[in-house]
Design an enzyme around this catalytic site. Structure first.
Site, PDB file in Angstrom:
ATOM      1  N   ASP A  66       2.854   1.593  -3.476  1.00  0.00           N
ATOM      2  CA  ASP A  66       1.466   1.328  -3.103  1.00  0.00           C
ATOM      3  C   ASP A  66       0.817   0.630  -4.313  1.00  0.00           C
ATOM      4  O   ASP A  66       1.378   0.661  -5.418  1.00  0.00           O
ATOM      5  CB  ASP A  66       0.796   2.670  -2.787  1.00  0.00           C
ATOM      6  N   ASP A  68      -3.187   0.310  -5.084  1.00  0.00           N
ATOM      7  CA  ASP A  68      -4.413   0.882  -5.660  1.00  0.00           C
ATOM      8  C   ASP A  68      -4.235   2.358  -6.034  1.00  0.00           C
ATOM      9  O   ASP A  68      -3.842   3.177  -5.203  1.00  0.00           O
ATOM     10  CB  ASP A  68      -5.574   0.697  -4.680  1.00  0.00           C
ATOM     11  N   THR A 134       0.510  -2.524   0.465  1.00  0.00           N
ATOM     12  CA  THR A 134      -0.858  -2.062   0.264  1.00  0.00           C
ATOM     13  C   THR A 134      -1.617  -1.970   1.582  1.00  0.00           C
ATOM     14  O   THR A 134      -1.339  -2.718   2.525  1.00  0.00           O
ATOM     15  CB  THR A 134      -1.603  -3.021  -0.695  1.00  0.00           C
ATOM     16  N   GLY A 135      -2.583  -1.078   1.595  1.00  0.00           N
ATOM     17  CA  GLY A 135      -3.487  -0.973   2.737  1.00  0.00           C
ATOM     18  C   GLY A 135      -4.608  -2.000   2.683  1.00  0.00           C
ATOM     19  O   GLY A 135      -5.433  -2.063   3.596  1.00  0.00           O
ATOM     20  N   LYS A 174       1.943   1.356   7.108  1.00  0.00           N
ATOM     21  CA  LYS A 174       2.980   1.182   6.085  1.00  0.00           C
ATOM     22  C   LYS A 174       4.362   1.580   6.585  1.00  0.00           C
ATOM     23  O   LYS A 174       5.371   1.053   6.114  1.00  0.00           O
ATOM     24  CB  LYS A 174       2.612   1.996   4.833  1.00  0.00           C
ATOM     25  N   ASP A 189      -0.213   7.226  -4.120  1.00  0.00           N
ATOM     26  CA  ASP A 189      -1.156   8.269  -4.535  1.00  0.00           C
ATOM     27  C   ASP A 189      -1.794   8.984  -3.353  1.00  0.00           C
ATOM     28  O   ASP A 189      -2.307  10.085  -3.501  1.00  0.00           O
ATOM     29  CB  ASP A 189      -2.272   7.674  -5.404  1.00  0.00           C
TER      30      ASP A 189
END
Ligand SMILES: [Mg+2]
Length: 234
Positions: A66, A68, A134-135, A174, A189
Protein backbone atom coordinates in the site's frame (compact mmCIF):
# COMPACT_ATOMS: atom_id res chain seq x y z
CA UNK A 1 -3.91 24.59 53.11
CA UNK A 2 -1.04 23.80 50.74
CA UNK A 3 1.19 26.47 52.25
CA UNK A 4 0.39 25.14 55.65
CA UNK A 5 1.30 21.57 54.60
CA UNK A 6 4.62 22.72 53.15
CA UNK A 7 5.45 24.68 56.27
CA UNK A 8 4.58 21.68 58.36
CA UNK A 9 6.84 19.49 56.20
CA UNK A 10 9.78 21.83 56.49
CA UNK A 11 9.50 22.04 60.23
CA UNK A 12 8.71 18.40 61.00
CA UNK A 13 10.20 16.46 58.00
CA UNK A 14 8.28 13.44 59.16
CA UNK A 15 5.46 11.83 57.17
CA UNK A 16 5.67 14.68 54.70
CA UNK A 17 5.40 12.55 51.57
CA UNK A 18 2.11 11.20 52.80
CA UNK A 19 0.78 14.60 53.75
CA UNK A 20 1.86 16.16 50.45
CA UNK A 21 0.36 13.42 48.28
CA UNK A 22 -2.84 13.40 50.24
CA UNK A 23 -3.26 17.14 49.73
CA UNK A 24 -2.31 17.21 45.99
CA UNK A 25 -4.21 14.40 44.22
CA UNK A 26 -3.20 13.66 40.59
CA UNK A 27 -5.85 14.11 37.86
CA UNK A 28 -7.87 11.07 36.86
CA UNK A 29 -6.14 8.64 34.47
CA UNK A 30 -2.63 9.89 35.08
CA UNK A 31 0.03 7.49 36.29
CA UNK A 32 0.77 3.83 35.72
CA UNK A 33 1.71 0.67 37.58
CA UNK A 34 3.27 -2.72 36.89
CA UNK A 35 -0.08 -4.38 36.23
CA UNK A 36 -1.04 -1.79 33.62
CA UNK A 37 2.39 -1.98 31.94
CA UNK A 38 2.30 -5.78 31.86
CA UNK A 39 -1.09 -5.92 30.15
CA UNK A 40 -0.41 -6.70 26.47
CA UNK A 41 -2.56 -7.93 23.61
CA UNK A 42 -1.27 -11.10 21.90
CA UNK A 43 0.01 -9.23 18.85
CA UNK A 44 2.28 -11.12 16.44
CA UNK A 45 5.19 -8.70 16.29
CA UNK A 46 7.94 -9.29 13.73
CA UNK A 47 11.10 -7.49 12.71
CA UNK A 48 12.27 -6.88 9.14
CA UNK A 49 15.11 -9.35 9.80
CA UNK A 50 12.59 -12.02 10.80
CA UNK A 51 10.67 -11.45 7.58
CA UNK A 52 13.91 -11.75 5.63
CA UNK A 53 14.79 -15.00 7.42
CA UNK A 54 11.35 -16.41 6.69
CA UNK A 55 12.00 -15.95 2.96
CA UNK A 56 15.40 -17.64 2.74
CA UNK A 57 15.33 -20.33 0.02
CA UNK A 58 12.12 -18.94 -1.46
CA UNK A 59 12.46 -18.04 -5.15
CA UNK A 60 11.83 -14.45 -6.27
CA UNK A 61 8.17 -13.51 -6.03
CA UNK A 62 5.79 -10.60 -6.49
CA UNK A 63 5.25 -8.48 -3.37
CA UNK A 64 2.90 -5.55 -2.88
CA UNK A 65 2.79 -2.42 -0.79
CA UNK A 66 0.00 0.00 0.00
CA UNK A 67 1.27 3.59 -0.34
CA UNK A 68 -0.27 6.06 2.13
CA UNK A 69 0.94 5.52 5.71
CA UNK A 70 2.66 2.31 4.59
CA UNK A 71 5.62 3.49 2.50
CA UNK A 72 4.98 7.26 2.56
CA UNK A 73 3.94 9.57 5.37
CA UNK A 74 1.74 11.52 2.96
CA UNK A 75 -0.43 13.40 5.43
CA UNK A 76 1.03 16.79 4.36
CA UNK A 77 -0.63 16.49 0.93
CA UNK A 78 -3.92 15.29 2.37
CA UNK A 79 -3.83 18.09 4.96
CA UNK A 80 -3.30 20.66 2.21
CA UNK A 81 -5.96 19.08 0.01
CA UNK A 82 -8.59 19.21 2.71
CA UNK A 83 -7.86 22.88 3.43
CA UNK A 84 -7.95 23.73 -0.27
CA UNK A 85 -10.96 21.70 -1.44
CA UNK A 86 -13.23 20.91 1.53
CA UNK A 87 -12.14 22.40 4.86
CA UNK A 88 -15.26 21.19 6.66
CA UNK A 89 -15.56 17.66 5.31
CA UNK A 90 -13.78 14.78 3.58
CA UNK A 91 -15.38 15.65 0.23
CA UNK A 92 -11.93 16.47 -1.13
CA UNK A 93 -11.27 12.74 -1.29
CA UNK A 94 -13.92 12.50 -4.02
CA UNK A 95 -12.65 15.54 -5.91
CA UNK A 96 -10.63 14.72 -9.06
CA UNK A 97 -8.90 18.12 -8.73
CA UNK A 98 -7.41 17.02 -5.41
CA UNK A 99 -6.14 13.74 -6.87
CA UNK A 100 -4.60 15.62 -9.80
CA UNK A 101 -2.53 17.57 -7.26
CA UNK A 102 -1.78 14.63 -5.00
CA UNK A 103 -0.74 12.27 -7.79
CA UNK A 104 1.28 14.85 -9.71
CA UNK A 105 3.72 16.40 -7.30
CA UNK A 106 2.44 16.68 -3.77
CA UNK A 107 4.32 13.53 -2.81
CA UNK A 108 7.37 15.78 -2.91
CA UNK A 109 6.15 16.64 0.61
CA UNK A 110 5.60 13.00 1.60
CA UNK A 111 8.23 11.50 3.88
CA UNK A 112 9.44 7.99 3.02
CA UNK A 113 9.05 5.64 5.98
CA UNK A 114 12.19 4.00 7.34
CA UNK A 115 10.47 0.65 7.81
CA UNK A 116 9.50 0.73 4.13
CA UNK A 117 13.10 1.50 3.14
CA UNK A 118 14.30 -1.60 4.96
CA UNK A 119 11.56 -3.82 3.53
CA UNK A 120 11.93 -2.61 -0.04
CA UNK A 121 15.71 -3.02 0.16
CA UNK A 122 15.32 -6.61 1.30
CA UNK A 123 12.90 -7.42 -1.51
CA UNK A 124 15.21 -5.78 -4.09
CA UNK A 125 18.09 -7.87 -2.73
CA UNK A 126 15.97 -11.01 -3.19
CA UNK A 127 15.13 -10.06 -6.76
CA UNK A 128 11.41 -9.73 -6.05
CA UNK A 129 9.02 -7.80 -8.27
CA UNK A 130 7.63 -4.83 -6.36
CA UNK A 131 4.08 -3.56 -6.79
CA UNK A 132 2.38 -0.57 -5.20
CA UNK A 133 -1.40 -0.86 -4.93
CA UNK A 134 -3.18 2.22 -3.63
CA UNK A 135 -6.73 3.22 -2.87
CA UNK A 136 -6.01 6.62 -4.41
CA UNK A 137 -8.14 7.61 -7.38
CA UNK A 138 -6.61 7.25 -10.81
CA UNK A 139 -5.57 10.40 -12.69
CA UNK A 140 -4.66 10.99 -16.34
CA UNK A 141 -1.01 11.43 -15.39
CA UNK A 142 0.93 10.55 -12.25
CA UNK A 143 4.39 11.08 -10.79
CA UNK A 144 3.89 8.77 -7.80
CA UNK A 145 5.67 5.85 -9.50
CA UNK A 146 8.72 8.00 -10.22
CA UNK A 147 8.74 9.46 -6.71
CA UNK A 148 8.60 6.00 -5.14
CA UNK A 149 11.28 4.63 -7.42
CA UNK A 150 13.55 7.56 -6.53
CA UNK A 151 12.73 7.59 -2.80
CA UNK A 152 13.39 3.87 -2.38
CA UNK A 153 16.12 3.43 -5.03
CA UNK A 154 14.19 0.72 -6.87
CA UNK A 155 15.93 -0.62 -9.99
CA UNK A 156 13.74 -0.59 -13.12
CA UNK A 157 13.89 -4.39 -13.23
CA UNK A 158 12.10 -4.66 -9.87
CA UNK A 159 9.67 -1.75 -10.30
CA UNK A 160 6.08 -1.80 -11.56
CA UNK A 161 3.96 1.31 -12.18
CA UNK A 162 1.61 2.19 -9.32
CA UNK A 163 -1.79 0.50 -9.50
CA UNK A 164 -4.57 2.95 -8.63
CA UNK A 165 -7.24 0.60 -7.36
CA UNK A 166 -9.58 3.36 -6.21
CA UNK A 167 -11.61 3.22 -3.05
CA UNK A 168 -15.30 2.56 -3.52
CA UNK A 169 -17.23 2.00 -0.31
CA UNK A 170 -18.51 -1.53 0.19
CA UNK A 171 -15.97 -3.20 -2.04
CA UNK A 172 -12.30 -3.99 -1.63
CA UNK A 173 -10.72 -3.09 -4.94
CA UNK A 174 -7.28 -4.28 -3.93
CA UNK A 175 -8.16 -7.97 -3.70
CA UNK A 176 -8.52 -8.58 -7.43
CA UNK A 177 -5.27 -6.79 -8.18
CA UNK A 178 -3.43 -8.94 -5.65
CA UNK A 179 -4.83 -12.04 -7.33
CA UNK A 180 -4.12 -10.80 -10.86
CA UNK A 181 -0.50 -9.92 -10.07
CA UNK A 182 0.02 -13.13 -8.04
CA UNK A 183 1.24 -11.14 -5.07
CA UNK A 184 2.52 -13.36 -2.28
CA UNK A 185 3.06 -10.76 0.46
CA UNK A 186 1.09 -7.55 0.91
CA UNK A 187 2.09 -4.83 3.33
CA UNK A 188 -0.38 -2.20 4.51
CA UNK A 189 -1.49 -0.03 7.41
CA UNK A 190 -5.27 -0.26 7.03
CA UNK A 191 -7.68 -3.02 7.94
CA UNK A 192 -8.78 -3.27 4.32
CA UNK A 193 -5.17 -3.95 3.27
CA UNK A 194 -5.16 -6.91 5.61
CA UNK A 195 -8.56 -8.22 4.53
CA UNK A 196 -7.64 -7.81 0.83
CA UNK A 197 -4.41 -9.76 1.38
CA UNK A 198 -6.20 -12.54 3.21
CA UNK A 199 -8.96 -12.71 0.59
CA UNK A 200 -6.27 -13.03 -2.10
CA UNK A 201 -4.44 -15.67 -0.03
CA UNK A 202 -1.38 -13.47 0.23
CA UNK A 203 0.62 -13.13 3.45
CA UNK A 204 -0.73 -10.03 5.20
CA UNK A 205 1.82 -7.91 7.05
CA UNK A 206 0.84 -4.77 8.94
CA UNK A 207 2.80 -1.52 9.03
CA UNK A 208 1.89 0.86 11.86
CA UNK A 209 0.23 4.11 10.81
CA UNK A 210 2.03 7.07 12.41
CA UNK A 211 0.11 8.57 15.30
CA UNK A 212 0.23 12.03 13.70
CA UNK A 213 -1.32 10.81 10.45
CA UNK A 214 -4.34 12.86 9.40
CA UNK A 215 -6.10 9.55 8.65
CA UNK A 216 -8.09 8.77 11.81
CA UNK A 217 -8.95 6.75 13.74
CA UNK A 218 -5.77 4.72 13.96
CA UNK A 219 -6.46 1.05 13.13
CA UNK A 220 -5.95 -1.80 15.60
CA UNK A 221 -2.79 -3.44 14.27
CA UNK A 222 -2.79 -7.21 14.72
CA UNK A 223 -6.56 -7.42 14.94
CA UNK A 224 -6.70 -10.11 12.25
CA UNK A 225 -3.89 -12.16 13.76
CA UNK A 226 -1.57 -10.80 11.06
CA UNK A 227 2.11 -10.10 11.58
CA UNK A 228 2.86 -6.53 12.67
CA UNK A 229 6.25 -4.95 12.04
CA UNK A 230 7.91 -3.44 15.09
CA UNK A 231 8.82 0.25 15.00
CA UNK A 232 7.07 0.69 11.65
CA UNK A 233 5.27 3.92 12.55
CA UNK A 234 8.08 5.89 10.87
MG1 LIG B 1 -2.63 3.17 3.73
Amino acid sequence: MRKFTLALCLSLSLGCAFVASASTPTPDGVGTNAAKLAEQAPVHWVSVAQIENSLVDRPPMAVGFDIDDTVLFSSPGFWRGKKMFSPDSDEYLKNPAFWEKMNNGWDEFSIPKEAARALIALHIKRGDSIFFITGRSQTATETVSKTLQDDFLIPAANMNPVIFAGDQPGQNNKTQWLVDKQIKIFYGDSDNDMTAAKAAQARAIRILRASNSTYRPLPQAGAFGEEVIVNSEY
